[in-house]
Design an enzyme around this catalytic site. Structure first.
Site, short mmCIF file in Angstrom:
data_model
loop_
_atom_site.label_atom_id
_atom_site.label_comp_id
_atom_site.label_asym_id
_atom_site.label_seq_id
_atom_site.Cartn_x
_atom_site.Cartn_y
_atom_site.Cartn_z
CE LYS A 210 -3.60 -2.31 -0.42
NZ LYS A 210 -4.57 -2.90 0.43
CB SER A 252 -9.76 -2.89 2.84
OG SER A 252 -8.80 -1.98 2.33
CB CYS A 254 -15.41 -4.77 -0.36
SG CYS A 254 -15.80 -3.82 1.12
N GLY A 255 -14.17 -8.02 -1.44
CA GLY A 255 -14.37 -9.03 -2.46
C GLY A 255 -13.46 -9.02 -3.68
CE LYS A 256 -8.93 -4.83 -3.47
NZ LYS A 256 -9.70 -4.55 -2.24
CG ASN A 258 -13.48 -14.27 -2.11
OD1 ASN A 258 -13.60 -15.48 -1.99
ND2 ASN A 258 -13.01 -13.51 -1.15
CG ASN A 377 -7.45 -7.63 8.49
OD1 ASN A 377 -7.85 -7.87 7.35
ND2 ASN A 377 -6.38 -6.87 8.73
CB SER A 378 -6.70 -14.12 10.34
OG SER A 378 -7.93 -14.66 9.91
NE ARG A 379 -5.87 -8.71 5.28
CZ ARG A 379 -6.47 -8.14 4.24
NH1 ARG A 379 -6.10 -8.42 3.01
NH2 ARG A 379 -7.46 -7.27 4.42
NE ARG A 410 -17.99 -5.86 3.23
CZ ARG A 410 -18.05 -7.18 3.36
NH1 ARG A 410 -19.11 -7.74 3.93
NH2 ARG A 410 -17.07 -7.95 2.96
P1 GTP Z 1 -8.33 -6.54 0.69
O1 GTP Z 1 -7.31 -7.60 0.57
O2 GTP Z 1 -8.55 -6.10 2.11
O3 GTP Z 1 -8.09 -5.36 -0.19
O4 GTP Z 1 -9.76 -7.18 0.36
P2 GTP Z 1 -10.49 -7.85 -0.90
O5 GTP Z 1 -11.28 -6.79 -1.59
O6 GTP Z 1 -9.54 -8.64 -1.71
O7 GTP Z 1 -11.57 -8.78 -0.19
P3 GTP Z 1 -11.78 -10.37 -0.22
O8 GTP Z 1 -12.03 -10.90 -1.61
O9 GTP Z 1 -10.70 -11.00 0.53
O10 GTP Z 1 -13.16 -10.52 0.56
C1 GTP Z 1 -13.35 -10.11 1.87
C2 GTP Z 1 -14.54 -10.71 2.52
O11 GTP Z 1 -15.70 -10.54 1.73
C3 GTP Z 1 -14.37 -12.21 2.73
O12 GTP Z 1 -14.78 -12.54 4.04
C4 GTP Z 1 -15.29 -12.82 1.71
O13 GTP Z 1 -15.79 -14.05 2.14
C5 GTP Z 1 -16.37 -11.77 1.51
N1 GTP Z 1 -16.90 -11.79 0.12
C6 GTP Z 1 -16.16 -11.77 -1.02
N2 GTP Z 1 -16.96 -11.83 -2.12
C7 GTP Z 1 -18.23 -11.88 -1.67
C8 GTP Z 1 -19.50 -11.95 -2.32
O14 GTP Z 1 -19.64 -11.98 -3.54
N3 GTP Z 1 -20.61 -11.99 -1.50
C9 GTP Z 1 -20.49 -11.95 -0.14
N4 GTP Z 1 -21.61 -11.97 0.58
N5 GTP Z 1 -19.30 -11.90 0.50
C10 GTP Z 1 -18.19 -11.86 -0.24
C1 SPV Z 2 -6.24 -3.87 2.52
O1 SPV Z 2 -6.45 -3.57 3.70
O2 SPV Z 2 -6.81 -3.28 1.57
C2 SPV Z 2 -5.33 -4.98 2.18
C3 SPV Z 2 -4.53 -5.56 3.24
O3 SPV Z 2 -5.23 -5.35 1.03
S1 SPV Z 2 -3.18 -4.56 3.70
O4 SPV Z 2 -2.02 -4.98 2.89
O5 SPV Z 2 -2.93 -4.82 5.09
O6 SPV Z 2 -3.46 -3.19 3.44
MN MN Z 3 -6.38 -4.06 -0.37
#
Ligand code: GTP
Ligand code: SPV
Ligand code: MN
Length: 596
Positions: A210, A252, A254-256, A258, A377-379, A410
């Protein structure tokens, strides 16, 4: 102190100078070799920084536990330190460079006593690509070294490239006492420098991520006419074998990750779609000689959210994290494997929670609230190349062409499942008006809706009014700018239940997005943008009533008018740096809503 594997003086001088402040017992250069990595893993196990996991079941995997108050990014301790306060803008914390260096020097002084200082030359982006930027991180944390080696390209080859380029971002990190009261995450965009002290948590300390790839890079990108964005990049292989690439910005957690790793649902399998992951968190995008937008992912790893990851939600990730993975703040099971809320399999008994305490399912705290085994926020840190969905274009120096940009948040209410901007300027308005409920990825109140433009609120390294201007200008420079969309997987019913099944089913919306990009389907014109016709979303194999879909796509004009009040307050923050065009978009939306 002068035994360095390079003669590049600006680098060796800086390393020596920082060492004089931090007073490490030793200086160790990271060469990127397997042997050195092994040695660091062994030392980390001996010191307790890493716990080796069951090497039969999880080869090359380790567990790490952070301090209890060091589990997420601390935005209130994160600063943009520009010479002039106005250059940081109203959405960033600001400190003068003089005060920031002075304060932090106090914390860094002698902070590495008795520890080694590791020197990590790293490249964000393929070594030698015109997209790439080089950094050098100095750190006293082996956990940081081992994570950086997964998340970025490190070692010898980078050092040689650095000697050619001459420029690099100077990144200094010390865990010091891991004291939240002496923690600072400081960015000096005008000096191409990052200082982070007092933390051991990912986003605060893996300075290529970041800090460099978004905060410093966004500052560079504005000057050099490119984009550094908090976006996933994915390829969608269509039934005819053609792959189209999209980039999507969600805040963060919010599903990137996944979405970027999606496996098509049964109902759409017959169509032959396949998803290729280019990136899950950061996109660097440039206008290439063809006048269109091309993107690379500067990272080589995922630092992914553990809770909720299982073989239904993200089967590709379940495969990816079976080896060479560092888990942070998850449950340790008696058999030396790991678990988190929403993982596959039985809820384990006899486990150890993320704080190192015996844990069993159903435990409650003194207020009767369930105690989580894994931190919310475990990773895990794991190489992208290990994903079955890894794109073959990951190493390509020019990246991939972007057909659509997708924003999302979200939101329990308001934002429909999907809609499309009328054109680029309206698309920038969609990005600028994004809002989302807060997650555990940052320190703060969960669930509170906050404005998070382009998912960059915590990551824009300069005045966000100027950032909006940059987005508008970039649109004018492109021959054919990507189409812009907005999605919301998180709309709920009266009982707070998600209306949309999400995860792999999101492909149905991506299909609509590509159909719109290729002019294959019409859409409904509404005050907020083009909304899908129910009949254009392939619902094969999905048990969702068309009434529910209607609800997901409904536009509540009254609620939108209410939303506009918050948007106005937010836009006003940027004063004269706010582009007039976006005020016009605001007025136009208001009048469309009034006559709706
Ligand atoms: P950062 O790494 O923090 O930037 O996050 P990210 O945007 O990559 O989020 P990530 O895909 O890890 O999803 C975060 C949370 O959202 C997880 O607990 C998922 O299970 C949940 N999630 C992801 N996609 C969906 C979806 O389509 N529907 C729902 N209900 N939850 C979702
Ligand atoms: C976020 O928080 O958007 C992440 C995890 O992707 S961190 O690298 O801790 O910022
Ligand atoms: Mn991120």
């Amino acid at each position: 102190m002068d035994k360095h594997p390079t003669k590049f003086k600006p680098l060796t001088d800086w390393v020596n100078k920082m060492a004089r402040i931090c007073q490490p017992a030793d200086i160790v250069w990271i060469d990127g070799s397997e042997a050195q990595k092994r040695q660091l893993e062994e030392e980390s196990v001996a010191s307790g920084e890493l716990i080796p996991l069951n090497q039969q079941k999880l080869p090359g995997c380790f567990l790490h536990r952070t301090s209890h108050d060091d589990v997420a990014r601390t935005e209130h301790l994160t600063y943009i330190c520009t010479g002039k306060k106005r250059d940081a803008g109203p959405t960033n914390n600001w400190m003068s460079p003089r005060l920031a260096y002075k304060k932090a020097t106090g914390f860094f002084k002698g902070a590495m006593k008795g520890r080694a200082m590791y020197v990590i030359p790293f490249s964000m982006g393929p070594v030698g690509s015109p997209f790439s930027k080089i950094g050098v991180e100095l750190t006293d944390s082996r956990y940081v070294v081992l994570n950086m080696a997964i998340m970025t390209r490190v070692g010898e080859a980078v050092l040689r490239q650095l000697e050619i380029n001459g420029e690099f971002t100077k990144c200094l990190h010390s865990k010091a006492d891991l004291d939240i009261n002496k923690r600072l995450i400081l960015h000096f965009p005008e000096d191409n420098t990052i200082w982070s002290v007092g933390s051991g948590y990912g986003g605060n300390v893996l300075l290529g991520k970041k800090c460099l790839s978004l905060r410093i890079a966004s500052f560079m990108a504005k000057k050099e006419n490119w984009f550094a964005e908090h976006m996933l990049i994915m390829g969608i292989e269509e039934p005819n074998g053609h792959v189209e690439y999209i980039a999507a910005a969600f805040p963060s957690a919010c599903g990137k990750t996944n979405l970027a790793m999606l496996v098509p649902p049964e109902g759409l399998k017959r169509k032959g779609y396949r998803i290729w992951t280019v990136g899950d968190d950061i996109a660097w995008m440039r206008i290439d000689s063809d006048g269109s937008l091309w993107a690379i992912n500067p990272e080589t790893g995922f630092f992914g959210v553990a809770p909720g990851t299982n073989s239904h939600t993200n089967p590709n990730m379940v495969e990816t994290v079976k080896k060479n993975t560092i888990y942070t703040n998850v449950v340790l099971k008696p058999d030396g494997t790991v678990w988190w809320e929403g993982a596959d399999g039985e809820v384990p008994s006899g486990g150890i929670d993320w704080m190192g305490r015996p844990w069993k399912p159903g435990m409650c705290d003194s207020h009767g609230k369930p105690v989580l085994g894994a931190h919310a926020n475990s990773r895990f840190t794991t190489p992208i190349a290990q994903s079955p969905s890894a794109s073959f274009r990951l190493e390509q120096h020019h990246g991939v062409p972007i057909s659509a940009i997708v924003f999302g948040g979200r939101r329990q209410h308001l934002a429909p499942l999907a809609y499309e901007a009328f054109e680029w300027q309206h698309g920038v308005f969609l990005g600028a008006t994004m809002a989302s409920e807060r997650t555990a990825a940052q320190f703060g109140v969960l669930g509170e809706v906050r404005r998070d433009p382009m998912a960059m609120l915590p990551f824009c390294g300069y005045h966000m009014g100027d950032y909006f201007r940059h987005w508008l200008d970039m649109g004018k420079r492109m021959v054919k700018p990507p189409k812009v969309f907005h999605v919301n997987w998180f709309r709920t019913d009266e009982n707070g239940k998600f209306l949309w099944p999400g995860f792999r089913e999101n492909l149905r919306i991506l299909e609509w997005i590509l159909d719109r990009c290729n002019n294959k389907v019409e859409a409904v014109t509404t005050p907020i943008g083009y909304v899908p016709r129910v009949s254009d979303i392939d619902m094969t194999g999905l048990n969702l009533s068309s009434a529910a879909l209607d609800k997901l796509l409904a536009i509540d004009a009254k609620a939108w008018k209410e939303e506009l009040k918050g948007i106005k307050r937010f836009f006003k923050l940027f004063k004269k740096n706010f582009p007039e065009e976006l005020w016009r978009e605001y007025e136009a939306l208001l009048s469309r809503l009034k006559s709706h």
